[in-house]
Write an enzyme that holds these catalytic residues in place. Structure first.
Site, PDB file in Angstrom:
ATOM      1  N   GLU A   1     -29.761  10.699  -9.301  1.00 54.76           N
ATOM      2  CA  GLU A   1     -30.130   9.275  -9.231  1.00 54.76           C
ATOM      3  C   GLU A   1     -30.186   8.817  -7.782  1.00 54.76           C
ATOM      4  OE1 GLU A   1     -27.225   6.925 -11.267  1.00 54.76           O
ATOM      5  OE2 GLU A   1     -27.035   8.431 -12.846  1.00 54.76           O
TER       6      GLU A   1
ATOM      7  N   LYS B   1     -28.890   6.781  -4.745  1.00 53.29           N
ATOM      8  CA  LYS B   1     -27.636   6.160  -4.332  1.00 53.29           C
ATOM      9  C   LYS B   1     -28.005   4.865  -3.611  1.00 53.29           C
ATOM     10  CE  LYS B   1     -23.182   6.966  -2.221  1.00 53.29           C
ATOM     11  NZ  LYS B   1     -23.112   5.759  -1.430  1.00 53.29           N
TER      12      LYS B   1
ATOM     13  N   ASP C   1     -27.816   1.520  -1.700  1.00 50.05           N
ATOM     14  CA  ASP C   1     -26.899   1.044  -0.678  1.00 50.05           C
ATOM     15  C   ASP C   1     -26.632  -0.445  -0.884  1.00 50.05           C
ATOM     16  OD1 ASP C   1     -25.294   1.149   1.461  1.00 50.05           O
ATOM     17  OD2 ASP C   1     -26.872   1.271   2.968  1.00 50.05           O
TER      18      ASP C   1
ATOM     19  N   TYR D   1     -26.195   1.937 -13.641  1.00 53.45           N
ATOM     20  CA  TYR D   1     -26.186   3.408 -13.603  1.00 53.45           C
ATOM     21  C   TYR D   1     -25.066   4.091 -14.378  1.00 53.45           C
ATOM     22  CZ  TYR D   1     -23.119   2.489  -9.581  1.00 53.45           C
ATOM     23  OH  TYR D   1     -22.144   2.030  -8.761  1.00 53.45           O
TER      24      TYR D   1
ATOM     25  N   LYS E   1     -25.498  12.560   0.866  1.00 54.93           N
ATOM     26  CA  LYS E   1     -25.849  11.536   1.853  1.00 54.93           C
ATOM     27  C   LYS E   1     -26.949  12.053   2.771  1.00 54.93           C
ATOM     28  CE  LYS E   1     -22.416   8.347   1.443  1.00 54.93           C
ATOM     29  NZ  LYS E   1     -21.615   7.448   2.225  1.00 54.93           N
TER      30      LYS E   1
ATOM     31  N   CYS F   1     -16.643 -10.051  36.371  1.00 53.59           N
ATOM     32  CA  CYS F   1     -16.878 -10.360  34.951  1.00 53.59           C
ATOM     33  C   CYS F   1     -18.152 -11.195  34.815  1.00 53.59           C
ATOM     34  CB  CYS F   1     -15.682 -11.121  34.385  1.00 53.59           C
ATOM     35  SG  CYS F   1     -15.972 -11.778  32.740  1.00 53.59           S
TER      36      CYS F   1
ATOM     37  N   CYS G   1     -16.965 -14.912  33.494  1.00 57.25           N
ATOM     38  CA  CYS G   1     -16.168 -15.873  34.261  1.00 57.25           C
ATOM     39  C   CYS G   1     -16.220 -15.600  35.760  1.00 57.25           C
ATOM     40  CB  CYS G   1     -14.729 -15.873  33.781  1.00 57.25           C
ATOM     41  SG  CYS G   1     -13.823 -14.388  34.247  1.00 57.25           S
TER      42      CYS G   1
ATOM     43  N   CYS H   1     -11.899  -7.345  32.652  1.00 55.86           N
ATOM     44  CA  CYS H   1     -11.806  -8.611  33.368  1.00 55.86           C
ATOM     45  C   CYS H   1     -10.317  -8.951  33.505  1.00 55.86           C
ATOM     46  CB  CYS H   1     -12.526  -9.695  32.581  1.00 55.86           C
ATOM     47  SG  CYS H   1     -12.127 -11.355  33.125  1.00 55.86           S
TER      48      CYS H   1
ATOM     49  N   CYS I   1     -10.221 -16.079  30.800  1.00 55.52           N
ATOM     50  CA  CYS I   1     -11.667 -15.830  30.723  1.00 55.52           C
ATOM     51  C   CYS I   1     -12.242 -16.376  29.408  1.00 55.52           C
ATOM     52  CB  CYS I   1     -11.908 -14.323  30.810  1.00 55.52           C
ATOM     53  SG  CYS I   1     -13.598 -13.846  30.503  1.00 55.52           S
TER      54      CYS I   1
HETATM   55  P1  AMP Z   1     -19.104   5.797  -1.274  1.00 51.08           P
HETATM   56  O1  AMP Z   1     -19.017   4.305  -1.068  1.00 51.08           O
HETATM   57  O2  AMP Z   1     -19.865   6.505  -0.238  1.00 51.08           O
HETATM   58  O3  AMP Z   1     -17.782   6.403  -1.642  1.00 51.08           O
HETATM   59  O4  AMP Z   1     -20.005   5.984  -2.569  1.00 51.08           O
HETATM   60  C1  AMP Z   1     -19.591   5.493  -3.801  1.00 51.08           C
HETATM   61  C2  AMP Z   1     -20.384   4.267  -4.114  1.00 51.08           C
HETATM   62  O5  AMP Z   1     -21.751   4.556  -4.290  1.00 51.08           O
HETATM   63  C3  AMP Z   1     -19.990   3.663  -5.420  1.00 51.08           C
HETATM   64  O6  AMP Z   1     -18.868   2.843  -5.290  1.00 51.08           O
HETATM   65  C4  AMP Z   1     -21.212   2.877  -5.799  1.00 51.08           C
HETATM   66  O7  AMP Z   1     -21.076   1.560  -5.296  1.00 51.08           O
HETATM   67  C5  AMP Z   1     -22.343   3.508  -5.008  1.00 51.08           C
HETATM   68  N1  AMP Z   1     -23.488   3.969  -5.809  1.00 51.08           N
HETATM   69  C6  AMP Z   1     -24.764   3.684  -5.511  1.00 51.08           C
HETATM   70  N2  AMP Z   1     -25.603   4.232  -6.388  1.00 51.08           N
HETATM   71  C7  AMP Z   1     -24.848   4.895  -7.290  1.00 51.08           C
HETATM   72  C8  AMP Z   1     -25.156   5.663  -8.446  1.00 51.08           C
HETATM   73  N3  AMP Z   1     -26.404   5.887  -8.838  1.00 51.08           N
HETATM   74  N4  AMP Z   1     -24.116   6.201  -9.133  1.00 51.08           N
HETATM   75  C9  AMP Z   1     -22.840   5.988  -8.737  1.00 51.08           C
HETATM   76  N5  AMP Z   1     -22.514   5.277  -7.647  1.00 51.08           N
HETATM   77  C10 AMP Z   1     -23.485   4.721  -6.921  1.00 51.08           C
HETATM   78 ZN    ZN Z   2     -13.975 -12.805  32.513  1.00 53.52          ZN
END
Ligand code: AMP
Ligand code: ZN
Length: 670
Positions: free
Chosen positions: A118, A120, A122, A227, A314, A408, A411, A426, A431
């Site tokens: 899937e 991931k 952000d 998910y 990642k 600086c 200041c 500084c 400051c």
């Molecule tokens: P990390 O923050 O790097 O530990 O990754 C874990 C986080 O990835 C989880 O807490 C989720 O918020 C996020 N995440 C995003 N997409 C997915 C997905 N498809 N399945 C599971 N977790 C996901």
């Molecule tokens: Zn300063």
């Protein structure tokens, strides 16, 4: 116009309208295939709003009209998760993916298994709960065990159905995020309002979800992709793919996914997305690989931190070239001068990067970075962008070498770089740059957590000479604030309230907030273990401080140095005068309810909700909003809700108001 409809007919009409609107919401937001024009959609909404206005008693929480927000919350309640929300193990390359695969093979020897890959996303992880087919609860992940109740804000997410046809209790996990285009729109608007832009879509989404003003959350067009299934009241699914198709049928927007028969196929999919990620209208920072079979998942189990049946892949840090337009110096809270490269903007790992840290003078020398150079810039996920190296072939002789200033930039005081240290500082304790940064640190979340005081307000307060240091915050009056730009009556009141509330912050946070060099939150906690009050710390000699395991000579010197400074002693006495907590709370009372979990239902006679919450939390306990098997006590007031039945069912100890008073009295007296 509606006068001749009787109530039953109106009710029927309202339900029809809602169903129609829901269907269009689904087509528009989830499928991205609108069947009617925006104007027609608005017209349906208006019709529904009209009817609801005439018959307010017919408004229900699952009505599409409830998505617009408007309520302003005091704070987010805590929510205890039904199961811990784990994190994911990370892999960074193909071999680490193969290692993950071998670990699985070893755990379920001889078995066949499949993966599902899937995106991931952000964003930020959230849980949603449905009861009786109605969206009931949305919560952040928090620390995995306890999150925040963000139901009201999540209600504004158009891709999340408020009503589903499945009436069983249902709990799901997904990711809240902002599309790239919405992120750009928000930032553009912020710039127009002279507010600082968000660094990336994730920060923007997190900021929006944690808005107490639900109206603002509703204006930011948040989305959610689902998910995982956490629990379903009656169904037992066999595979993750089955879950996905079921949820899709219920009109959820589910995360992109693809089945893979073995790890080599997984690797191919990962490679492929590394390039294709740019085509998506939202940020992904990798892919997630999960075992498809739910029974196998069960048997693979999890460690304390993460499931063994899943791994994140990642994407490698992204690198791009850019040109250094200038090198600027910023002055931090401790006076450190940090050189920053001003770059021609490039898009990297989901953010527009226009600045990169150069760390310090030695780094610039070592990499031979000059103004005008073409450089390779790198950014991975959360980290601050960095200049990795200069592309020397691109030089044409016009580049200028950089010299650290002798004074600086803020200041004008002399700067020094002590022998053996990399950092130039500084020397002026007054400051203004340091002053500003110190105040920012003081109000920050882990420190005094004073909401509503940000960089823009601090600048105004300093410019108008309303404050000189953080202690002055406690002597501000509402009248001082109302006339400042973008302040007004209400926000001034809020700021004063937040300042007032901060007087109750725990002692260790106050120590951290002071901004003593090298004293982070960890060292502050340690100090509180050994000293009861600020006076005791101020009197401690460096030799005594280093006796403490976690405190080395550098920290010790920094602490004594801080309190030797007359200005700092003056600061402390003004904080004392203001009533800021400068000592530990009485030990014997502190933790008598340690880790005890309370749920309250119904209304109490002698306490408000926030009062009982305070009492419990000050005693080390926790007040959570829903009953689970981990709950220790349910305290029942008048007109209790369904929590009462649930607690009975689970055999949880139930107290009335009197019982609760006795409990805190007897336990507190011990
Ligand atoms: P990390 O923050 O790097 O530990 O990754 C874990 C986080 O990835 C989880 O807490 C989720 O918020 C996020 N995440 C995003 N997409 C997915 C997905 N498809 N399945 C599971 N977790 C996901
Ligand atoms: Zn300063």
């Amino acid at each position: 116009m509606m006068v001749n409809l009787n109530k039953e007919e109106v009710e029927k009409k309202i339900e029809e309208l809602r169903d129609e609107i829901r269907e269009h919401e689904y087509k528009y937001f989830v499928l991205d295939e609108p069947k009617i024009s925006d104007a027609e959609f608005d017209e349906l909404m208006r019709e529904l709003l009209d009817l609801e206005e005439q018959f307010p008693e017919l408004i229900t929480e699952d009505s599409p009209t409830q998505r617009v927000g408007g309520e302003v919350l005091d704070e987010f309640e805590k929510v205890e998760h039904s199961t811990d929300l784990l994190s994911l193990d990370n892999t960074f390359n193909n071999n680490e993916l193969r290692d993950f695969d071998s670990r699985i093979q070893k755990k379920i020897p001889g078995e066949n298994y499949e993966y599902v890959v899937e995106h991931k996303i952000d964003g930020l992880s959230a849980v949603v709960r449905y009861e009786d087919g109605v969206f009931k609860l949305g919560a952040t992940r928090g620390n995995g065990e306890i999150g925040e109740n963000i139901t009201e804000n999540m209600r504004t997410i158009r891709t999340l159905p408020l009503k589903i046809r499945d009436k069983s209790p249902l709990e799901l996990r997904g990711e809240i995020y902002l599309s790239k285009s919405e992120f750009e729109r928000i930032n553009k608007q912020r710039l127009e309002n002279e507010e600082s832009p968000f660094a990336n879509p994730r920060n923007a989404a997190a900021g929006s979800v944690r808005q107490l003003d639900t109206k603002i959350a509703s204006e930011r067009k948040l989305s959610i992709l689902i998910y995982d299934l956490i629990s379903h009241g009656e169904k037992n699914f066999k595979t993750h793919l089955e879950v996905f198709s079921y949820l899709k049928d219920l009109n959820f927007k589910v995360n992109w996914h693809k089945k893979a028969d073995n790890i080599e196929e997984v690797i191919k999919i990962c490679d492929n997305w590394e390039e294709k990620r740019e085509e998506l209208d939202f940020e992904i920072d990798g892919l997630v690989v999960k075992i498809n079979d739910l029974d196998q998942r069960e048997r693979l189990g999890s460690t304390a931190r993460s499931p063994r049946w899943a791994a994140a892949y990642k994407f490698p840090a992204q690198k791009k070239t850019s040109k250094i337009k200038d090198i600027e110096i910023s002055v931090g809270r401790t006076g450190a001068l940090t050189p920053t490269a001003v770059l021609e903007p490039v898009e990297l790992a989901g953010s527009v990067v226009s600045r990169a840290t150069l760390h310090n003078e030695d780094e610039i020398k070592r990499k031979d970075i000059r103004i005008g150079d073409t450089v390779l810039v790198q950014k991975a996920g959360d980290v601050i962008p960095e200049v990795i190296k200069v592309i020397e072939d691109e030089r044409d002789g016009t580049e200028e070498e950089f010299e650290m200033p002798q004074h600086c930039p803020v200041c004008g005081s002399r700067v020094i770089r002590p022998e053996g240290e990399a950092v130039t500082r500084c020397t002026n304790i007054r400051c203004p740059a340091q002053r500003r940064e110190r105040i920012l640190h003081f109000v920050s979340r882990d420190a005094m957590n004073i909401d509503g005081i940000g960089p823009a307000l601090i600048d105004q307060l300093l410019e108008n000479k309303l404050i000189e240091d953080y202690a002055d915050l406690y002597f501000l009056k509402k009248d001082h604030l109302v006339d400042l730009e973008r302040m007004g009556e209400k926000s001034s009141q809020n700021v004063i309230g937040a300042v007032e509330k901060s007087k109750e912050r725990e002692f260790f946070r106050v120590i951290y907030a002071l901004g003593i060099r090298h004293v982070g939150i960890g060292a502050a906690r340690t100090l509180v273990k050994y000293y009861n009050s600020i006076e005791e710390i101020m009197e401690a000699e460096a030799e005594e401080l280093v006796e403490i395991d976690e405190i080395g000579p550098v920290i010790a010197d920094s602490i004594t140095g801080f309190f030797d400074e007359i200005h700092n002693r003056d600061l402390i006495s003004r904080l004392r005068q203001a009533g800021v907590r400068l000592k530990k709370e009485r030990k014997e009372n502190v933790e008598f309810l340690k880790d005890t979990k309370f749920v309250f239902t119904g209304s109490l006679n002698d306490f408000t909700r926030s009062e009982v919450k305070d009492i419990v939390e000050k005693a080390g306990g926790r007040a959570v909003s829903s009953v689970s098997s981990k709950t220790d006590y349910l305290v029942v007031g008048d007109n209790p809700g369904s929590k009462y039945d649930k607690a009975m069912e689970l055999g949880i100890e139930i107290l009335d108001e009197e019982g609760f008073k006795n409990l805190i009295k007897t336990k507190g007296d011990k």
